[in-house]
Design a protein around this motif. Structure first.
Motif: not given
Length: 180
Positions: A169, A56, A52-53, A165
């Motif tokens: 997160n 990003f 789900n990232k 990244y």
């Protein structure tokens, strides 16, 4: 006397050429070790980031985590199969293999895994007499040896973005030491 002359010629030739071939073979051996470890580390990074990232981006104009991953795959394919192996280049604009599109995390990792495996196979079979062959690299003359080095830098550059990244997160990237 003729046999001694021939023997001396062979010995002289061998003393000059064998070290050169050994250096070239050592370059490939060392490069393969680094590439195999880079492959393992990239897969570990890709597996660690939650799916789900994957979309990003650090900024609107940046590549997403997934786009960085697939861009590495495209670059590995292009540098190895096309520049080093002589296969016709894929067209980045129309190629669907390395586009994120609707691919799952698992599908992207599988593509990266396969691409690295194909590259490792190509490099194992690479004719080291071609290392000094030159080709056009974005308008610059570069040897195939330089192409190997440019590829390693490119992988590291985009993987580094992926690690940032992860940090952005709140994730701890996999440990880098011992991989390269």
């Amino acid at each position: 006397m003729k046999q001694v002359h021939i023997l001396l010629t062979i010995m002289l030739f061998s003393s000059v050429t064998l070290p050169v071939f050994a250096q070239q073979n050592n370059f490939i051996k060392d490069y393969l070790e680094r590439l195999v470890n880079s492959h393992k580390y990239l897969i570990l990074v890709a597996e660690t980031m939650p799916e789900n990232k994957y979309n990003f981006k650090a900024s609107p104009e940046s590549l997403s985590f997934a786009e960085n991953l697939m861009h590495i795959g495209y670059a590995v394919d292009w540098h190895s199969q096309s520049l080093l192996g002589g296969r016709e280049s894929r067209d980045w604009k129309t190629d669907a293999i390395f586009k994120v599109a609707n691919k799952s995390k698992e599908e992207m990792i599988s593509i990266i895994d396969k691409t690295f495996d194909e590259t490792i196979t190509l490099i194992k079979e690479f004719d080291t007499t071609q290392l000094d062959d030159e080709l056009d690299y974005f308008g610059l003359n570069r040897t195939k040896r330089q192409i190997f080095l440019l590829l390693a830098d490119h992988i590291t550059h985009h993987r580094g973005q992926m690690l940032v990244y992860m940090r952005l997160n709140g994730l701890v990237p996999p440990r880098y030491v011992l991989f390269q």
